[in-house]
Design an enzyme around this catalytic site. Structure first.
Site, PDB file in Angstrom:
ATOM      1  N   LYS A 112      -8.614  -5.247  11.738  1.00  0.00           N
ATOM      2  CA  LYS A 112      -9.798  -4.751  11.028  1.00  0.00           C
ATOM      3  C   LYS A 112     -11.077  -4.762  11.881  1.00  0.00           C
ATOM      4  O   LYS A 112     -11.965  -3.937  11.681  1.00  0.00           O
ATOM      5  CB  LYS A 112     -10.035  -5.562   9.749  1.00  0.00           C
ATOM      6  CG  LYS A 112      -9.024  -5.262   8.657  1.00  0.00           C
ATOM      7  CD  LYS A 112      -9.378  -5.968   7.365  1.00  0.00           C
ATOM      8  CE  LYS A 112      -8.361  -5.675   6.299  1.00  0.00           C
ATOM      9  NZ  LYS A 112      -8.714  -6.247   4.992  1.00  0.00           N
ATOM     10  N   GLY A 131     -14.169 -19.953   1.200  1.00  0.00           N
ATOM     11  CA  GLY A 131     -13.583 -19.252   2.343  1.00  0.00           C
ATOM     12  C   GLY A 131     -14.628 -18.406   3.044  1.00  0.00           C
ATOM     13  O   GLY A 131     -15.611 -17.957   2.419  1.00  0.00           O
ATOM     14  N   ALA A 132     -14.443 -18.227   4.358  1.00  0.00           N
ATOM     15  CA  ALA A 132     -15.420 -17.453   5.143  1.00  0.00           C
ATOM     16  C   ALA A 132     -14.697 -16.571   6.156  1.00  0.00           C
ATOM     17  O   ALA A 132     -15.198 -16.311   7.239  1.00  0.00           O
ATOM     18  CB  ALA A 132     -16.388 -18.406   5.839  1.00  0.00           C
ATOM     19  N   GLY A 133     -13.506 -16.084   5.794  1.00  0.00           N
ATOM     20  CA  GLY A 133     -12.734 -15.217   6.686  1.00  0.00           C
ATOM     21  C   GLY A 133     -13.114 -13.755   6.499  1.00  0.00           C
ATOM     22  O   GLY A 133     -14.187 -13.433   5.978  1.00  0.00           O
ATOM     23  N   SER A 136       0.811  -1.221   0.000  1.00  0.00           N
ATOM     24  CA  SER A 136       0.000   0.000   0.000  1.00  0.00           C
ATOM     25  C   SER A 136       0.846   1.274   0.000  1.00  0.00           C
ATOM     26  O   SER A 136       0.503   2.228  -0.728  1.00  0.00           O
ATOM     27  CB  SER A 136      -0.945   0.005   1.204  1.00  0.00           C
ATOM     28  OG  SER A 136      -1.945  -0.962   1.039  1.00  0.00           O
ATOM     29  N   TYR A 140      -3.134 -11.740  -5.057  1.00  0.00           N
ATOM     30  CA  TYR A 140      -2.451 -11.073  -6.168  1.00  0.00           C
ATOM     31  C   TYR A 140      -0.942 -11.293  -6.133  1.00  0.00           C
ATOM     32  O   TYR A 140      -0.217 -10.765  -6.975  1.00  0.00           O
ATOM     33  CB  TYR A 140      -2.786  -9.577  -6.225  1.00  0.00           C
ATOM     34  CG  TYR A 140      -2.347  -8.782  -5.022  1.00  0.00           C
ATOM     35  CD1 TYR A 140      -3.198  -8.615  -3.947  1.00  0.00           C
ATOM     36  CD2 TYR A 140      -1.081  -8.202  -4.969  1.00  0.00           C
ATOM     37  CE1 TYR A 140      -2.798  -7.897  -2.841  1.00  0.00           C
ATOM     38  CE2 TYR A 140      -0.676  -7.477  -3.877  1.00  0.00           C
ATOM     39  CZ  TYR A 140      -1.536  -7.334  -2.815  1.00  0.00           C
ATOM     40  OH  TYR A 140      -1.126  -6.612  -1.709  1.00  0.00           O
ATOM     41  N   ASP A 160     -13.107  -2.945   1.029  1.00  0.00           N
ATOM     42  CA  ASP A 160     -12.640  -4.235   0.468  1.00  0.00           C
ATOM     43  C   ASP A 160     -13.687  -4.858  -0.460  1.00  0.00           C
ATOM     44  O   ASP A 160     -13.376  -5.245  -1.586  1.00  0.00           O
ATOM     45  CB  ASP A 160     -12.335  -5.234   1.588  1.00  0.00           C
ATOM     46  CG  ASP A 160     -10.965  -5.010   2.207  1.00  0.00           C
ATOM     47  OD1 ASP A 160     -10.085  -4.438   1.542  1.00  0.00           O
ATOM     48  OD2 ASP A 160     -10.781  -5.418   3.372  1.00  0.00           O
ATOM     49  N   ALA A 198     -11.972 -11.347   4.506  1.00  0.00           N
ATOM     50  CA  ALA A 198     -12.168 -10.859   3.140  1.00  0.00           C
ATOM     51  C   ALA A 198     -13.499 -11.350   2.584  1.00  0.00           C
ATOM     52  O   ALA A 198     -14.222 -10.602   1.917  1.00  0.00           O
ATOM     53  CB  ALA A 198     -11.015 -11.315   2.248  1.00  0.00           C
ATOM     54  N   LYS A 203     -18.432 -21.815  10.086  1.00  0.00           N
ATOM     55  CA  LYS A 203     -18.142 -20.402   9.801  1.00  0.00           C
ATOM     56  C   LYS A 203     -18.833 -19.954   8.519  1.00  0.00           C
ATOM     57  O   LYS A 203     -19.295 -18.816   8.402  1.00  0.00           O
ATOM     58  CB  LYS A 203     -16.634 -20.177   9.690  1.00  0.00           C
ATOM     59  CG  LYS A 203     -15.984 -19.913  11.042  1.00  0.00           C
ATOM     60  CD  LYS A 203     -14.498 -19.762  10.943  1.00  0.00           C
ATOM     61  CE  LYS A 203     -14.027 -18.528  10.214  1.00  0.00           C
ATOM     62  NZ  LYS A 203     -12.551 -18.475  10.097  1.00  0.00           N
ATOM     63  N   ASN A 247     -16.568 -23.429   3.194  1.00  0.00           N
ATOM     64  CA  ASN A 247     -15.386 -23.184   4.028  1.00  0.00           C
ATOM     65  C   ASN A 247     -14.910 -24.472   4.676  1.00  0.00           C
ATOM     66  O   ASN A 247     -15.693 -25.384   4.930  1.00  0.00           O
ATOM     67  CB  ASN A 247     -15.715 -22.150   5.113  1.00  0.00           C
ATOM     68  CG  ASN A 247     -14.473 -21.562   5.742  1.00  0.00           C
ATOM     69  OD1 ASN A 247     -13.522 -21.219   5.032  1.00  0.00           O
ATOM     70  ND2 ASN A 247     -14.450 -21.449   7.057  1.00  0.00           N
TER      71      ASN A 247
HETATM   72  P1  NAP Z   1      -8.647 -14.839   7.112  1.00  0.00           P
HETATM   73  O1  NAP Z   1      -9.662 -13.983   7.756  1.00  0.00           O
HETATM   74  O2  NAP Z   1      -7.524 -15.372   7.910  1.00  0.00           O
HETATM   75  O3  NAP Z   1      -9.453 -16.087   6.437  1.00  0.00           O
HETATM   76  C1  NAP Z   1      -8.749 -17.139   5.841  1.00  0.00           C
HETATM   77  C2  NAP Z   1      -9.724 -18.091   5.132  1.00  0.00           C
HETATM   78  O4  NAP Z   1      -8.937 -19.059   4.442  1.00  0.00           O
HETATM   79  C3  NAP Z   1     -10.654 -18.863   6.074  1.00  0.00           C
HETATM   80  O5  NAP Z   1     -11.861 -19.107   5.408  1.00  0.00           O
HETATM   81  C4  NAP Z   1      -9.872 -20.167   6.283  1.00  0.00           C
HETATM   82  O6  NAP Z   1     -10.694 -21.268   6.627  1.00  0.00           O
HETATM   83  C5  NAP Z   1      -9.292 -20.374   4.912  1.00  0.00           C
HETATM   84  N1  NAP Z   1      -8.091 -21.203   4.913  1.00  0.00           N
HETATM   85  C6  NAP Z   1      -6.868 -20.851   5.396  1.00  0.00           C
HETATM   86  N2  NAP Z   1      -6.002 -21.872   5.212  1.00  0.00           N
HETATM   87  C7  NAP Z   1      -6.710 -22.886   4.614  1.00  0.00           C
HETATM   88  C8  NAP Z   1      -6.379 -24.189   4.176  1.00  0.00           C
HETATM   89  N3  NAP Z   1      -5.144 -24.679   4.298  1.00  0.00           N
HETATM   90  N4  NAP Z   1      -7.354 -24.925   3.594  1.00  0.00           N
HETATM   91  C9  NAP Z   1      -8.598 -24.454   3.445  1.00  0.00           C
HETATM   92  N5  NAP Z   1      -8.977 -23.214   3.850  1.00  0.00           N
HETATM   93  C10 NAP Z   1      -8.041 -22.442   4.428  1.00  0.00           C
HETATM   94  O7  NAP Z   1      -7.952 -14.098   5.859  1.00  0.00           O
HETATM   95  P2  NAP Z   1      -8.587 -12.947   4.941  1.00  0.00           P
HETATM   96  O8  NAP Z   1      -8.274 -11.621   5.501  1.00  0.00           O
HETATM   97  O9  NAP Z   1      -9.991 -13.305   4.650  1.00  0.00           O
HETATM   98  O10 NAP Z   1      -7.691 -13.074   3.607  1.00  0.00           O
HETATM   99  C11 NAP Z   1      -7.831 -14.214   2.775  1.00  0.00           C
HETATM  100  C12 NAP Z   1      -7.053 -14.015   1.461  1.00  0.00           C
HETATM  101  O11 NAP Z   1      -7.572 -12.897   0.745  1.00  0.00           O
HETATM  102  C13 NAP Z   1      -5.560 -13.762   1.634  1.00  0.00           C
HETATM  103  O12 NAP Z   1      -4.870 -14.512   0.658  1.00  0.00           O
HETATM  104  C14 NAP Z   1      -5.405 -12.298   1.351  1.00  0.00           C
HETATM  105  O13 NAP Z   1      -4.143 -11.983   0.785  1.00  0.00           O
HETATM  106  C15 NAP Z   1      -6.491 -12.087   0.303  1.00  0.00           C
HETATM  107  N6  NAP Z   1      -6.937 -10.682   0.268  1.00  0.00           N
HETATM  108  C16 NAP Z   1      -6.710  -9.996  -0.880  1.00  0.00           C
HETATM  109  C17 NAP Z   1      -7.091  -8.670  -0.940  1.00  0.00           C
HETATM  110  C18 NAP Z   1      -6.845  -7.900  -2.201  1.00  0.00           C
HETATM  111  O14 NAP Z   1      -6.869  -6.662  -2.145  1.00  0.00           O
HETATM  112  N7  NAP Z   1      -6.650  -8.535  -3.341  1.00  0.00           N
HETATM  113  C19 NAP Z   1      -7.705  -8.048   0.162  1.00  0.00           C
HETATM  114  C20 NAP Z   1      -7.937  -8.800   1.321  1.00  0.00           C
HETATM  115  C21 NAP Z   1      -7.534 -10.134   1.357  1.00  0.00           C
HETATM  116  P3  NAP Z   1     -11.042 -21.616   8.176  1.00  0.00           P
HETATM  117  O15 NAP Z   1     -12.150 -20.682   8.572  1.00  0.00           O
HETATM  118  O16 NAP Z   1     -11.489 -23.039   8.149  1.00  0.00           O
HETATM  119  O17 NAP Z   1      -9.800 -21.397   8.958  1.00  0.00           O
END
Ligand code: NAP
Length: 290
Positions: free
Chosen positions: A76, A137-139, A27, A231, A112, A141, A166, A161
């Site tokens: 966040k 995914g359900a984190g 950033s 990315y 986002d 983002a 979640k 997920n």
């Molecule tokens: P987060 O809140 O930590 O969530 C991570 C997610 O990934 C959860 O759903 C988790 O599942 C899942 N996960 C992690 N490891 C896994 C595995 N080995 N197998 C299966 N599922 C797995 O992270 P976040 O903030 O949402 O970010 C997620 C991604 O989005 C990152 O790669 C980040 O770089 C990308 N992102 C990109 C942008 C952009 O501007 N392009 C912006 C934000 C985020 P569980 O719930 O089961 O743990």
């Protein structure tokens, strides 16, 4: 000279990004290039803030006269309690990635989800109405993205997920929840055949684990759009495999650029130079526009 919001525009504008860790953030590079292109004097700096320093860091934003900051992992959600106001976008998502300082009044926004959807529509799927969308995914983002997608009138948003609960909780918490539902990863095979768009929001496949994919690519039907929030790398293994299977692909760079563009527009009131912001990151990652 003062701007419409009462901030002194003759002073250099101070901006930054708070996170822990923060050294990897692109950033500062992207916003530095944007400020230069707009001819706005100022700086955008990385701020390494540990969780127990968050309250003091927010006070410092007021004291030092920062115009605003971005907020990234792991702050966040935690940052919300230290703000004076929350924009609708932050309330809907339950997280803040952008703070605007209007003379000591701190307002939290979330750019986002809207950044992602602007990128998806500009680069891959101009009309999302009626689309059947699978979100993997359900984190954090995923929260923003599902919220923003539901505003585009899709016919269904299915969230899958690793931790199935979640996914179900996220679907239940959304406005427009009648169109959202949650499943475990092991159920994807039963549903993916009916999808128009598949979006990876997990971190699986991100540098340095670039050989990993969040799902078996063999499950992907030809002709659909496959999108990945990651990315770095610009083209994940999921996207490479999708291309081989005749899918259209969409990477995460546009989301990064547009979430930053919305933030910059809130801080400065100027139109963000998105092409320059994108090219700055491409140059840094050694990639090319696709
Ligand atoms: P987060 O809140 O930590 O969530 C991570 C997610 O990934 C959860 O759903 C988790 O599942 C899942 N996960 C992690 N490891 C896994 C595995 N080995 N197998 C299966 N599922 C797995 O992270 P976040 O903030 O949402 O970010 C997620 C991604 O989005 C990152 O790669 C980040 O770089 C990308 N992102 C990109 C942008 C952009 O501007 N392009 C912006 C934000 C985020 P569980 O719930 O089961 O743990």
């Amino acid at each position: 000279m003062t701007s419409a919001n009462g901030n002194d525009m003759n002073k250099d504008i101070l901006l930054g990004v708070m996170g822990d860790p923060i050294a990897q953030s692109k950033s500062p590079l992207m916003h530095g290039a944007a400020l230069k292109a707009l001819g706005i004097p100022g700086a955008y700096v990385p701020l390494h803030i540990a969780p127990d320093q968050l309250s003091q860091a927010l006070s410092a934003i007021r004291t030092l006269g920062f115009r605003g900051v971005n907020v990234t992992i792991p702050h966040k959600v935690a940052v919300m309690e230290y703000l004076d106001k929350l924009d609708e976008s932050a309330v809907a998502v339950g997280a803040v990635n952008t703070i605007v300082n209007d003379n000591g009044i701190l307002t939290g926004f979330n750019t986002d989800g809207i950044g992602y959807v602007r990128s998806l529509k500009a680069e891959a799927a101009p009309d999302l109405s009626g689309a059947r969308i699978l979100v993997i995914g359900a984190g954090g983002a995923a929260r923003g993205i599902v919220t923003a997608l539901l505003q585009e009138n899709p016919s269904a948003v299915l969230i899958a997920n690793r931790t199935a609960d979640k996914a179900k909780e996220l679907a239940e918490a959304c406005r427009g929840k009648e169109k959202a539902s949650g499943i475990g990863m092991n159920e994807i095979g039963e549903h993916i055949g009916g999808m128009d768009i598949v979006i990876n929001t997990t971190s699986v496949g991100m540098y340095p684990h670039i050989d990993e994919t969040p799902i078996d690519p063999g499950l992907l039907p030809a002709g659909i759009i496959v999108s990945d929030l990651i990315y770095n790398p610009l083209r994940t293994r999921l996207l490479s495999e999708s291309l081989k299977r005749g899918c259209r692909i969409h990477g995460g760079l546009g989301m990064f650029v547009y979430q930053g563009a919305y933030a910059l527009e809130y801080w400065t009131g100027r139109t963000a130079p998105v092409d320059i912001m994108r090219q700055t990151i491409l140059d840094c990652l050694g990639g090319s526009a696709e």
